[in-house]
Design an enzyme around this catalytic site. Structure first.
Site, PDB file in Angstrom:
ATOM      1  CE  LYS A 119     -33.609  66.596  32.509  1.00  0.00           C
ATOM      2  NZ  LYS A 119     -33.066  66.303  31.194  1.00  0.00           N
ATOM      3  CD  GLU A 146     -33.273  68.327  15.765  1.00  0.00           C
ATOM      4  OE1 GLU A 146     -33.554  67.690  16.797  1.00  0.00           O
ATOM      5  OE2 GLU A 146     -33.435  69.570  15.664  1.00  0.00           O
ATOM      6  NE  ARG A 197     -36.449  70.327  15.790  1.00  0.00           N
ATOM      7  CZ  ARG A 197     -36.986  70.990  16.808  1.00  0.00           C
ATOM      8  NH1 ARG A 197     -38.037  70.514  17.429  1.00  0.00           N
ATOM      9  NH2 ARG A 197     -36.478  72.122  17.212  1.00  0.00           N
TER      10      ARG A 197
END
Length: 642
Positions: A289, A375, A403
């Site tokens: 990243k 979640e 969610r």
């Protein structure tokens, strides 16, 4: 412009088909130019930088090998899609990213045929790719045609249950489908690259036990500074060996790991997959990243989300803050409560910094749980923590909590478990647009029996609501607050416990009462100042609670005024609807009360500044003033003032 990077090959690319005429060496050069253009663009707009930089080579390779938009490349979450947008006929608008009327910071179907599936939340790409593959095989029709379906999913997104549900189904259906696992979690620094390649070859060629022995021996040969990286590589490979088996058990052919920044590995592997794949294939690529831009590589979050910045130094150009952010106020208030109560624990789903729990994690690491992008699990985990005698604060963005809604209903509310929901990013959030707007939580929580729902009008109120939630053991409780900084009120030394279901009067007036729920209170007060110039002094009250409602306050306001207007940063069906139900049940409308409810409009509002989005929603001070004048039958705003 002179500050734009030199991009001779990229300048020849309008659409992905243009990549077909480049040699592999030129594609490698193009990747470098694409990286520079991405950095340059995001420096102007701000946004998600690190994720896109990590997939530059993969983006080029996918568009060079496959035939988009006929072949569907589905970027999970979509925050890594800026390089993809540059290659797909949108380079001329890339410096409008996340701005009003500009490009979305995520993939968006209405924006381009090269974005076959919109996303801004994670872990949906494999389900979507499987849907496209089945549609293709059953004769589905799209304007661009239906070819291969390729899902690009990060290792974080792969941790969510939905990704595995989709893989399980895909393995069962045996459709030709390509999943690229973009693994940047433990990518290792260049000095260890050769070792990584060596271990990768061993992994492909030798039994797992031999690999472990070889890795152990290889680590001991390295100089001390490299051993830590090598140790991480070894752990990663152990995981991969197990992972490869797991994916194959799910019915996928597993290939990898390969270096996601090496075009000489990416291109031949992707070409082979395109030529030979029959069923579901998982290609495991290792990426870094923030790759190729030193300030992002150095940053703790690898440049995950940035403000506008200086390209040379990487220094972000953040406007000076006049008040603390709501997120940091929540974090500090929770740490303060936790210092006095060792039963308080915190749960978040892959957003410790975004929810302000990094402060809590530093102080109380054993009491803070990041469950990853999960979640549903996070909510049920919190429910059982509460059942086990702890005081869990479940901190999630409003749109992410969506969610886990079944778990909120089934595992928390029905069992009356005292889970404290700290709901960040309430209301309209600005540059992330409709996908991250917390528009629905008032409505979806306030209709649950036994649920207490609060909204902070300012940062001091938020401190009190954290204290109130900590003290509340009789069932679930939620409090919501927006993104961004507070209004600059004086902060209390410590939070006080509010009486459940009791609002507060802000100003006494006549004729019209303005009942605010949440941070529109500041705009209500501005509107009241403008109305005072017209000789109208409205009564202002802060509801604090949408559930339970302050019956006495609301009925008194209705009794004492000819008009009552509610204002909330949420969709229809929330606070105003509950107030209307109460007034209806009490027969108040039988006696001529004029009632209006100001809510977010029944549409998804595209990205802009929060102030501009609220103007579009009709919820800033001028629109509140206009609503009062309209209800009272006074001359319209815009006419000359007396």
């Amino acid at each position: 412009m002179s500050d734009r990077p030199h991009t001779p090959l990229l300048d020849q690319v309008i659409r992905p088909a243009d990549l077909k005429r480049f040699s592999d060496a030129q594609l490698t050069q193009l990747a470098g130019e694409l990286r520079a253009e991405t950095v340059s663009a995001v420096s102007v707009t701000g946004g998600h930088l690190g994720a896109g930089l990590g997939v530059v080579e993969l983006t080029v390779a996918l568009h060079a090998v496959f035939d988009t938009p006929r072949d569907k490349v589905i970027w999970d979450v979509g925050h890594q899609c800026y390089p993809h947008k540059i290659l797909t006929e949108r380079r001329d608008r890339i410096r409008t990213l996340r701005m009003k009327d500009g490009l979305s910071g995520f993939t968006k179907r209405s924006e381009s045929p090269y974005d076959p599936f919109g996303a801004a939340h994670s872990s949906t790409s494999i389900s979507a790719a499987l849907g496209f593959a089945v549609a293709r095989d059953l004769g589905g029709v799209t304007p661009e045609g239906l070819g291969d379906a390729i899902a690009v999913i990060g290792d974080g997104s792969m941790s969510a249950g939905m990704a595995f549900e989709a893989m399980n189904n895909a393995g069962h259906l045996k459709k030709r489908l390509i999943v690229i696992l973009n693994d940047n979690e433990m990518s290792i620094a260049p000095p260890v690259g050769a070792l990584s390649n060596y271990l990768s070859r061993l992994y492909a060629e030798a039994p797992f036990q031999e690999l472990k022995a070889a890795a152990k021996g290889a680590v001991s040969l390295l100089p001390e500074p490299f051993r830590e990286g090598a140790k991480r590589a070894k752990e990663m490979l152990k995981g991969m060996a197990v992972g490869g088996t797991l994916f194959e058990e799910l019915g996928f052919s597993y290939i990898g790991p390969i270096d996601g920044h090496d075009m000489h590995q990416l291109l031949p592997v992707l070409r082979t997959i395109k030529a030979r794949a029959t069923g579901p294939i998982l290609l495991h690529v290792l990426t870094k990243k923030g790759k190729g831009y030193a300030p992002a590589e150095r940053a703790r979050d690898r440049g995950h989300a940035t403000a506008k910045f200086d390209v040379v130094t990487g220094e972000q150009k953040k406007a000076p803050s006049n008040a603390p952010s709501y997120t940091s106020v929540f974090g500090k208030a929770l740490v303060d409560q936790a210092a006095r109560d060792d039963k308080i624990v915190a749960v978040t789903a892959a957003m410790p910094d975004g929810t302000g729990l990094n402060l809590f994690a530093e102080r109380y690491p054993s009491r803070c749980f990041d469950v990853g992008i999960a979640e549903q699990h996070g909510v049920t985990f919190s429910a059982a923590l509460a059942a086990g005698g702890l005081k869990p604060f479940c901190a999630m963005y409003s749109t992410f909590l969506q969610r886990g809604y079944d778990q909120v209903v089934h595992d928390v509310a029905i069992q009356r478990l005292p889970v404290r929901f700290a709901i960040d990013r309430a209301g309209l959030v600005g540059a992330d647009g409709a996908t991250h707007a917390g528009s629905f939580d008032i409505a979806y929580l306030a209709n649950l029996p036994g649920m207490v729902v609060m909204a902070a009008a300012d940062e001091a109120e938020l401190v009190h609501m954290v204290a109130t939630a900590a003290a509340h053991d009789d069932g679930p409780i939620a409090f919501r607050y927006p993104r961004g900084e507070g209004v600059g009120v004086e902060m209390p030394e410590q939070g006080k416990v509010l009486e459940i279901g009791k609002g507060r009067m802000i100003q006494e007036g006549a004729r019209v009462a303005l009942l605010s729920f949440g941070t529109r209170l500041a705009e209500v007060q501005k509107a009241a100042e403008a109305l005072a110039a017209r000789g109208i002094t409205p009564t202002i009250a802060d509801a604090r609670f949408a559930k339970p409602l302050d019956r006495d306050l609301i009925l008194q306001l209705a009794h004492d005024h000819e008009a009552l207007i509610t204002i909330e940063e949420g969709a229809v069906g929330g606070f105003g609807s509950h107030v209307a139900q109460l007034l209806s049940d009490e027969g108040v409308f039988d006696h001529g009360l004029k009632f209006r409810s100001m809510v977010l409009p029944d549409t998804f509002i595209d990205q802009s500044s929060p102030e501009d989005m609220y103007a579009i929603a009709g919820m800033n001070a001028p629109q509140i003033e206009a609503k009062v004048l309209e209800v009272l039958g006074v001359a319209k705003i815009g006419e000359k003032r007396a």
